[in-house]
Design an enzyme around this catalytic site. Structure first.
Site, short mmCIF file in Angstrom:
data_model
loop_
_atom_site.label_atom_id
_atom_site.label_comp_id
_atom_site.label_asym_id
_atom_site.label_seq_id
_atom_site.Cartn_x
_atom_site.Cartn_y
_atom_site.Cartn_z
N LYS A 173 154.76 22.93 75.08
CA LYS A 173 155.89 23.57 74.40
C LYS A 173 155.47 24.36 73.16
O LYS A 173 156.06 25.40 72.87
CB LYS A 173 156.99 22.56 74.07
CG LYS A 173 156.58 21.36 73.25
CD LYS A 173 157.76 20.38 73.13
CE LYS A 173 157.36 19.11 72.38
NZ LYS A 173 156.39 18.29 73.16
N ASN A 216 159.98 22.14 65.81
CA ASN A 216 158.90 21.16 65.91
C ASN A 216 157.53 21.79 65.72
O ASN A 216 156.53 21.09 65.67
CB ASN A 216 158.98 20.47 67.28
CG ASN A 216 158.17 19.19 67.34
OD1 ASN A 216 158.31 18.32 66.50
ND2 ASN A 216 157.32 19.07 68.34
N HIS A 225 156.08 8.94 74.76
CA HIS A 225 157.10 8.46 73.81
C HIS A 225 158.03 7.41 74.43
O HIS A 225 159.18 7.29 74.01
CB HIS A 225 157.95 9.63 73.29
CG HIS A 225 157.15 10.69 72.59
ND1 HIS A 225 156.29 10.40 71.55
CD2 HIS A 225 157.09 12.03 72.78
CE1 HIS A 225 155.73 11.52 71.13
NE2 HIS A 225 156.20 12.52 71.86
#
Length: 464
Positions: A125, A148, A194
């Protein structure tokens, strides 16, 4: 900065005063909100106070006075258990969200048609986000890049009809942004990551889906089962979906064939870009990233010629397949951002005759999924806490040494490469978090870069 005027006159609690947290507190204050902020780190509290943000111990606060809690994305919302501030907010019936949500509400208020491109995915990303921003800037757009990646979203200029926001969103940020509804939503892939924060793969994938499920147009990578399901769910909702694949398409979209990117339409497969000889976009994973970025560029009206020109001037990102330099026929690659096995797989696919530096704080699954690439590895140099377990996984298939530290690993790998008398790649691709030896992957990658640049005979050609 984007002042957050949607909470003017309200009292807002905020927990987490890292980079984005402090920016959020200042944006709320600038917009007329009354902010009371808190952090477990006294130094962060002092920094906020020095910038005019009121701080207090929210454990002792009267939560009935707060309209909302703004939570840093690094603070657990649900797993492994909710942070105490989230529990307090829920008990008091106070809504919880993050800085992406604040941006979305401000956009809805002041410029609801402002172009907003949001990107997510387990891997790729950051590169995709940076590449989209680069292509659009080269095409003459006023682009704001952040989220981010790099700059906190509320430190960017406010949304307007003449300005494009290109924003990377992590799963943590999406989880705290219920009204996230970009003009173009991009989802690249899903692989285990995660899970300590999301509990299950189903939860993790569902959070990723939110970004594209509310977008006007969705661009979705379809090379894994989770992402194919996400694309199908979006289509079922009537969203305009453009699939992207490095393998095959069942219909129209963008498809890669080696270094070529094809636009598959009713008129056939039309070549729109060639990634040959673009070091910053080497490898199959970067072909997917580039195809997704190209799909966005097409949707924004950028011509194929302008896209190709922009691809050739894209320098890539630090710490992700970053060419640091060469000594003779040996190439040194900084892939410190590869903090899980799936990300490291992309690097191992891209090279041969690899002298592999790996290790750190291990994630679930270790490196067992990388066995198919072991024949490409000439030797492994193990660092950090995962050394013993990784040595056991490598076994007799890959010669390995416990280098312990990155300094020793670089020294040993460079010496072994010089003795090979053949082209080789010294690859830092740890497949691990950095926290056992470094504060983050950036510090780890910067240290690798400096170690390599200090080697005798190094030609420090970026993008080598």
């Amino acid at each position: 900065m984007t002042p957050v005027t949607t909470f003017a006159g309200q009292t807002v609690a905020l927990f987490g005063l890292g980079g984005s947290g402090l920016a959020t507190a200042l944006a709320l204050k600038e917009g007329g909100a009354y902010v009371i902020a808190c952090d477990d780190n006294p130094a962060k509290m002092a920094e906020a106070e020095a910038k005019g943000v009121e701080t207090a111990d929210l454990r002792k606060a009267d939560w009935s006075r707060f309209s909302s809690l703004v939570l840093s994305p690094g603070v657990p919302l649900t797993h492994p258990e909710p942070h105490w501030s989230a529990k307090s907010a829920k008990d008091a019936g106070v809504e919880i969200f993050g800085d992406i949500e604040l941006f979305c509400r401000e956009r809805a208020k002041i410029a609801p048609k402002a172009p907003f491109i949001a990107i997510t995915g387990t891997n790729g990303k950051s590169t995709t986000t940076a590449l989209i921003a680069h292509i659009l800037r080269q095409a003459g757009y006023d682009v704001q890049l952040g989220g981010n990646i790099g700059t906190a979203i509320l430190l960017l200029q406010p949304p307007s009809d003449s300005r494009v926001h290109v924003v990377e969103c992590s799963s943590f940020q999406i989880d705290l942004a219920p009204s996230l509804a970009p003009t173009i939503g991009v989802h690249l892939n899903v692989s285990p990551d995660h899970l300590d924060r999301h509990g299950t793969m189903e939860n993790y994938a569902a959070i990723k889906e939110r970004l594209v499920a509310q977008s006007e147009k969705a661009i979705v990578g379809v090379d894994d089962a989770w992402s194919r399901s996400i694309a199908e769910a979006c289509i079922a909702k009537g969203i305009d979906v453009t699939p992207v694949s490095t393998r095959r398409l069942n219909g129209f979209g963008f498809l890669t064939e080696g270094p070529r990117v094809l636009h598959v339409t009713s008129s056939g497969s039309i070549p729109v870009a060639d990634l040959s000889d673009i070091p910053s976009l080497r490898g199959e994973h970067n072909a997917q990233n580039a195809a997704a970025a190209i799909a966005v560029a097409f949707a924004m009206g950028v011509s194929a010629d302008d896209i190709q020109s922009s691809l050739r001037t894209f320098s890539g990102l630090p710490h992700r397949m970053e060419g640091v330099g060469r000594i003779g026929a040996t190439l040194f690659i900084n892939d410190s951002k590869a903090t899980n096995a799936d990300s490291t797989e992309k690097a191992l696919k891209s090279f041969d005759n690899i002298l592999w530096i790996l290790g750190g704080k291990q994630k679930e699954g270790g490196i067992t999924s990388l066995r198919p690439y072991f024949p490409k590895i000439r030797k492994a140099y193990l660092i950090g806490a995962a050394s013993d377990e990784f040595a056991a996984t490598l076994g007799d298939d890959v010669p390995s040494v416990r280098a312990t530290t990155l300094d020793r690993a670089v020294e040993q790998a460079a010496r072994d490469a010089a003795a090979m008398n053949a082209p080789a790649v010294v690859l830092l691709s740890p497949a691990c978090a950095s926290y056992d030896q470094f504060p983050n992957y950036e510090v780890r990658g910067n240290h690798f870069r400096e170690l390599v640049k200090a080697l005798p005979g190094i030609n420090p050609t970026m993008g080598a």
